[in-house]
Design a protein around this motif. Structure first.
Motif, short mmCIF file in Angstrom:
data_model
loop_
_atom_site.label_atom_id
_atom_site.label_comp_id
_atom_site.label_asym_id
_atom_site.label_seq_id
_atom_site.Cartn_x
_atom_site.Cartn_y
_atom_site.Cartn_z
N THR A 1 75.93 124.89 53.01
CA THR A 1 74.73 124.97 52.17
C THR A 1 73.42 124.62 52.88
OG1 THR A 1 75.05 122.68 51.44
CG2 THR A 1 76.07 124.43 50.11
N ARG A 2 73.50 124.11 54.07
CA ARG A 2 72.27 123.69 54.77
C ARG A 2 71.90 124.71 55.84
NH1 ARG A 2 73.44 117.16 54.94
NH2 ARG A 2 73.53 116.98 52.67
N ASP B 1 70.82 124.59 58.94
CA ASP B 1 71.42 124.48 60.27
C ASP B 1 72.90 124.84 60.26
OD1 ASP B 1 69.03 123.81 61.49
OD2 ASP B 1 69.34 121.65 61.29
N GLN B 2 73.60 124.50 59.19
CA GLN B 2 75.01 124.87 59.07
C GLN B 2 75.16 126.39 58.98
OE1 GLN B 2 75.81 122.83 55.37
NE2 GLN B 2 76.99 121.22 56.40
N ARG C 1 66.98 126.28 45.93
CA ARG C 1 66.71 125.37 47.04
C ARG C 1 66.60 123.97 46.46
NH1 ARG C 1 61.42 124.72 50.22
NH2 ARG C 1 62.16 124.20 52.30
N TYR D 1 67.72 117.41 49.74
CA TYR D 1 68.78 116.43 49.95
C TYR D 1 68.29 115.26 50.80
CZ TYR D 1 69.83 118.39 54.60
OH TYR D 1 69.76 118.82 55.90
N ARG E 1 64.27 117.77 53.78
CA ARG E 1 65.33 118.74 54.07
C ARG E 1 65.85 119.30 52.76
NH1 ARG E 1 64.12 119.21 58.96
NH2 ARG E 1 64.99 117.85 60.53
N HIS E 2 66.28 120.56 52.82
CA HIS E 2 66.79 121.23 51.63
C HIS E 2 68.15 121.87 51.91
CE1 HIS E 2 62.46 121.02 50.89
NE2 HIS E 2 62.80 120.97 49.62
N GLU E 3 68.91 122.02 50.86
CA GLU E 3 70.15 122.79 50.93
C GLU E 3 70.06 123.88 49.87
OE1 GLU E 3 73.43 120.22 50.19
OE2 GLU E 3 72.75 119.69 48.18
N TYR E 4 71.00 124.79 49.92
CA TYR E 4 70.98 125.93 49.01
C TYR E 4 72.24 125.92 48.16
CZ TYR E 4 67.14 127.32 51.89
OH TYR E 4 65.93 127.32 52.56
#
Length: 151
Positions: A37-38, A40-41, A68, A71, A77-80
């Motif tokens: 979900t991030r 960079d991942q 979005r 976190y 920083r954000h995750e999806y």
């Protein structure tokens, strides 16, 4: 080169392709559904350029397929995550998986298996009529004019 706007066509397939027709979009949705979900991942897992990934994520958020969520505040920083609209698109991906497993997997077999949580068995998606529950495929359907075509 300007992309054709399929979203303006009076066709549900074209409108869907407008949202997810760019080749990276279904793969982004697949990964978010699987818990990647991030940014960079996703970048590391997909091997996609940062610029293209940012564009795809921005588009999918604009289309309300992904949301979005922050976190971390320091640094920001954000995750999806999938929205209800995005979760329903995963249904389409599961149908694509079945087709790909049958027609493109080759002798090695499918790259992933899908276990149905309700029964615990490895299974595949089958299309069924929402009214009677019978299997529903291309030869079982008559296409009729919809409300837009009747006006």
């Amino acid at each position: 080169m300007q992309r054709t706007r399929f979203g303006d066509m009076v066709c549900s397939i074209a409108r869907t392709m407008d949202v997810i027709g760019e080749p990276w979009s279904p793969l982004v949705l697949r990964d978010v559904h699987r818990g990647i979900t991030r940014f960079d991942q996703l970048h590391a897992h997909l091997g996609i350029s940062r610029k293209v990934l940012a564009e795809r994520l921005r588009w999918l958020v604009e289309q309300e397929v992904l949301e979005r969520r922050p976190y971390s505040t320091k640094p920001p920083r954000h995750e999806y995550g999938l929205t209800p609209k995005g979760t329903e698109l995963v249904d389409l991906l599961l149908v694509m998986v079945r087709w790909g497993d049958r027609w493109t997997a080759g002798e090695a077999g499918p790259p992933a298996l899908h276990r149905h949580r309700a029964c615990g068995l490895v299974a595949h998606v089958e299309l069924r009529c929402s009214e009677c529950g019978e299997p529903m495929g291309p030869t079982d359907v008559d296409v009729l004019p919809g409300p837009v075509a009747l006006n």
